[in-house]
Design a protein around this motif. Structure first.
Motif, PDB file in Angstrom:
ATOM      1  N   ILE A  39       0.831  -1.197   0.000  1.00  0.00           N
ATOM      2  CA  ILE A  39       0.000   0.000   0.000  1.00  0.00           C
ATOM      3  C   ILE A  39       0.870   1.253   0.000  1.00  0.00           C
ATOM      4  CG2 ILE A  39      -0.200   0.143   2.530  1.00  0.00           C
ATOM      5  CD1 ILE A  39      -3.233   0.800   2.026  1.00  0.00           C
ATOM      6  N   ILE A  40       0.345   2.295  -0.611  1.00  0.00           N
ATOM      7  CA  ILE A  40       0.973   3.614  -0.609  1.00  0.00           C
ATOM      8  C   ILE A  40      -0.043   4.565   0.011  1.00  0.00           C
ATOM      9  CG2 ILE A  40       1.972   5.472  -1.995  1.00  0.00           C
ATOM     10  CD1 ILE A  40       2.347   3.273  -4.226  1.00  0.00           C
ATOM     11  N   LEU A  41       0.372   5.273   1.058  1.00  0.00           N
ATOM     12  CA  LEU A  41      -0.508   6.195   1.766  1.00  0.00           C
ATOM     13  C   LEU A  41      -0.015   7.626   1.588  1.00  0.00           C
ATOM     14  CD1 LEU A  41      -0.599   4.283   5.180  1.00  0.00           C
ATOM     15  CD2 LEU A  41      -2.264   4.099   3.319  1.00  0.00           C
ATOM     16  N   CYS A  42      -0.940   8.554   1.486  1.00  0.00           N
ATOM     17  CA  CYS A  42      -0.600   9.971   1.528  1.00  0.00           C
ATOM     18  C   CYS A  42      -1.036  10.480   2.903  1.00  0.00           C
ATOM     19  CB  CYS A  42      -1.324  10.728   0.422  1.00  0.00           C
ATOM     20  SG  CYS A  42      -0.867  12.467   0.373  1.00  0.00           S
ATOM     21  N   VAL A  43      -0.053  10.909   3.710  1.00  0.00           N
ATOM     22  CA  VAL A  43      -0.312  11.324   5.087  1.00  0.00           C
ATOM     23  C   VAL A  43       0.349  12.685   5.316  1.00  0.00           C
ATOM     24  CG1 VAL A  43      -0.083  10.695   7.521  1.00  0.00           C
ATOM     25  CG2 VAL A  43      -0.256   8.885   5.791  1.00  0.00           C
ATOM     26  N   ASN A  44      -0.458  13.710   5.428  1.00  0.00           N
ATOM     27  CA  ASN A  44       0.053  15.064   5.689  1.00  0.00           C
ATOM     28  C   ASN A  44       1.188  15.458   4.746  1.00  0.00           C
ATOM     29  OD1 ASN A  44      -1.750  15.550   7.852  1.00  0.00           O
ATOM     30  ND2 ASN A  44      -0.431  14.357   9.206  1.00  0.00           N
ATOM     31  N   GLY A  45       1.029  15.181   3.474  1.00  0.00           N
ATOM     32  CA  GLY A  45       2.015  15.560   2.470  1.00  0.00           C
ATOM     33  C   GLY A  45       3.161  14.585   2.300  1.00  0.00           C
ATOM     34  N   LEU A  46       3.225  13.564   3.113  1.00  0.00           N
ATOM     35  CA  LEU A  46       4.254  12.530   2.990  1.00  0.00           C
ATOM     36  C   LEU A  46       3.671  11.316   2.302  1.00  0.00           C
ATOM     37  CD1 LEU A  46       5.732  12.679   6.612  1.00  0.00           C
ATOM     38  CD2 LEU A  46       6.713  13.699   4.546  1.00  0.00           C
ATOM     39  N   LEU A  47       4.520  10.566   1.591  1.00  0.00           N
ATOM     40  CA  LEU A  47       4.111   9.287   1.023  1.00  0.00           C
ATOM     41  C   LEU A  47       4.705   8.185   1.875  1.00  0.00           C
ATOM     42  CD1 LEU A  47       4.554   9.887  -2.807  1.00  0.00           C
ATOM     43  CD2 LEU A  47       2.428   9.822  -1.492  1.00  0.00           C
ATOM     44  N   VAL A  48       3.847   7.283   2.316  1.00  0.00           N
ATOM     45  CA  VAL A  48       4.271   6.160   3.147  1.00  0.00           C
ATOM     46  C   VAL A  48       4.004   4.886   2.360  1.00  0.00           C
ATOM     47  CG1 VAL A  48       4.013   4.987   5.364  1.00  0.00           C
ATOM     48  CG2 VAL A  48       3.651   7.462   5.221  1.00  0.00           C
ATOM     49  N   PHE A  49       5.076   4.178   2.008  1.00  0.00           N
ATOM     50  CA  PHE A  49       4.992   2.917   1.271  1.00  0.00           C
ATOM     51  C   PHE A  49       5.224   1.789   2.260  1.00  0.00           C
ATOM     52  CE2 PHE A  49       6.119   6.017  -1.798  1.00  0.00           C
ATOM     53  CZ  PHE A  49       5.842   5.536  -3.063  1.00  0.00           C
ATOM     54  N   ILE A  99       9.192   6.165   4.227  1.00  0.00           N
ATOM     55  CA  ILE A  99       8.494   7.439   4.203  1.00  0.00           C
ATOM     56  C   ILE A  99       9.279   8.418   3.332  1.00  0.00           C
ATOM     57  CG2 ILE A  99       7.585   9.326   5.615  1.00  0.00           C
ATOM     58  CD1 ILE A  99       7.659   7.269   7.984  1.00  0.00           C
ATOM     59  N   PHE A 100       8.565   9.055   2.394  1.00  0.00           N
ATOM     60  CA  PHE A 100       9.173  10.000   1.461  1.00  0.00           C
ATOM     61  C   PHE A 100       8.479  11.356   1.589  1.00  0.00           C
ATOM     62  CE2 PHE A 100       9.885   5.832  -0.269  1.00  0.00           C
ATOM     63  CZ  PHE A 100      11.153   5.890  -0.807  1.00  0.00           C
ATOM     64  N   ASP A 101       9.269  12.433   1.456  1.00  0.00           N
ATOM     65  CA  ASP A 101       8.660  13.765   1.463  1.00  0.00           C
ATOM     66  C   ASP A 101       8.139  14.084   0.066  1.00  0.00           C
ATOM     67  OD1 ASP A 101      10.830  14.662  -0.114  1.00  0.00           O
ATOM     68  OD2 ASP A 101      11.802  15.691   1.561  1.00  0.00           O
ATOM     69  N   SER A 102       7.579  15.280  -0.097  1.00  0.00           N
ATOM     70  CA  SER A 102       6.957  15.653  -1.376  1.00  0.00           C
ATOM     71  C   SER A 102       7.959  15.773  -2.517  1.00  0.00           C
ATOM     72  CB  SER A 102       6.177  16.956  -1.216  1.00  0.00           C
ATOM     73  OG  SER A 102       7.049  17.988  -0.804  1.00  0.00           O
ATOM     74  N   GLU A 116      -5.989  10.450   9.460  1.00  0.00           N
ATOM     75  CA  GLU A 116      -4.952  11.352   8.951  1.00  0.00           C
ATOM     76  C   GLU A 116      -4.555  11.041   7.505  1.00  0.00           C
ATOM     77  OE1 GLU A 116      -3.770  14.033  10.672  1.00  0.00           O
ATOM     78  OE2 GLU A 116      -5.308  13.479  12.132  1.00  0.00           O
ATOM     79  N   ILE A 117      -5.081   9.962   6.950  1.00  0.00           N
ATOM     80  CA  ILE A 117      -4.717   9.535   5.595  1.00  0.00           C
ATOM     81  C   ILE A 117      -5.647  10.216   4.598  1.00  0.00           C
ATOM     82  CG2 ILE A 117      -4.558   7.557   4.032  1.00  0.00           C
ATOM     83  CD1 ILE A 117      -4.014   5.855   6.584  1.00  0.00           C
ATOM     84  N   SER A 118      -5.056  10.940   3.629  1.00  0.00           N
ATOM     85  CA  SER A 118      -5.877  11.648   2.648  1.00  0.00           C
ATOM     86  C   SER A 118      -6.057  10.866   1.354  1.00  0.00           C
ATOM     87  CB  SER A 118      -5.282  13.026   2.350  1.00  0.00           C
ATOM     88  OG  SER A 118      -3.969  12.899   1.863  1.00  0.00           O
ATOM     89  N   GLY A 119      -5.260   9.829   1.145  1.00  0.00           N
ATOM     90  CA  GLY A 119      -5.408   9.007  -0.048  1.00  0.00           C
ATOM     91  C   GLY A 119      -4.550   7.764   0.054  1.00  0.00           C
ATOM     92  N   PHE A 120      -4.896   6.751  -0.752  1.00  0.00           N
ATOM     93  CA  PHE A 120      -4.118   5.519  -0.740  1.00  0.00           C
ATOM     94  C   PHE A 120      -4.231   4.817  -2.083  1.00  0.00           C
ATOM     95  CE2 PHE A 120      -8.289   3.912   0.245  1.00  0.00           C
ATOM     96  CZ  PHE A 120      -8.333   2.633  -0.278  1.00  0.00           C
ATOM     97  N   SER A 121      -3.278   3.943  -2.326  1.00  0.00           N
ATOM     98  CA  SER A 121      -3.275   3.104  -3.522  1.00  0.00           C
ATOM     99  C   SER A 121      -2.755   1.738  -3.126  1.00  0.00           C
ATOM    100  CB  SER A 121      -2.366   3.723  -4.589  1.00  0.00           C
ATOM    101  OG  SER A 121      -2.330   2.905  -5.735  1.00  0.00           O
TER     102      SER A 121
END
Length: 143
Positions: free
Chosen positions: A33-43, A106-109, A128-133
């Protein structure tokens, strides 16, 4: 969750993501899963809470300072795992508020890795998660 009924919401998290988390919590599935959390991408690999607590215990105890009693740490964190399991049993009709990842990065923008190069255990609030894939689904037993 019971078939034919909808689960109760207790926060403003994505009900679809919470349903996937429930599926993983109740099985041996591992889902990329890939999450978008407060501008960070969490894989990472979405895993059940039980798997998260066991893995976190092992990593935490292995990386401990020698002045800290490893068995005492293990006992303390196992108590948290028991609370998680009891909470899941008591609240079967409530969608989960937390998500657990193994091998998270965790990756920044800008695409810069902000966590260590090795994957980490990660726990976050679903609200806190705004999107996921989703990346992949692996039904193999997790060891």
């Amino acid at each position: 969750m019971s078939s034919g009924t909808s689960a109760m919401r207790v926060d403003n998290g994505d009900w679809f993501l919470q349903s996937i988390i429930n599926l993983v919590n109740d099985s041996n599935l591992r889902v990329g899963i890939i999450l978008c959390v407060n501008g960070l991408l969490v894989f990472g690999d979405l895993v059940g809470g039980h798997k998260y607590f066991k893995g976190f215990i092992n990593q935490f105890v292995e990386g401990r300072n020698e002045n800290i009693n490893g068995e005492r740490l293990r006992t303390s964190i196992k108590a948290c795992e028991k609370i998680h399991i009891k909470d899941r049993l008591d609240r079967q009709e409530i969608l989960p508020c937390y998500i657990h990842l193994q091998n998270a990065r965790i990756f920044d923008s800008n695409g810069t890795l902000v966590s260590g190069s090795e994957g980490i255990w990660w726990r976050g609030r679903v609200s806190e998660i705004s999107g996921f894939s989703l990346d992949y689904i692996n039904a193999d037993a997790i060891g």
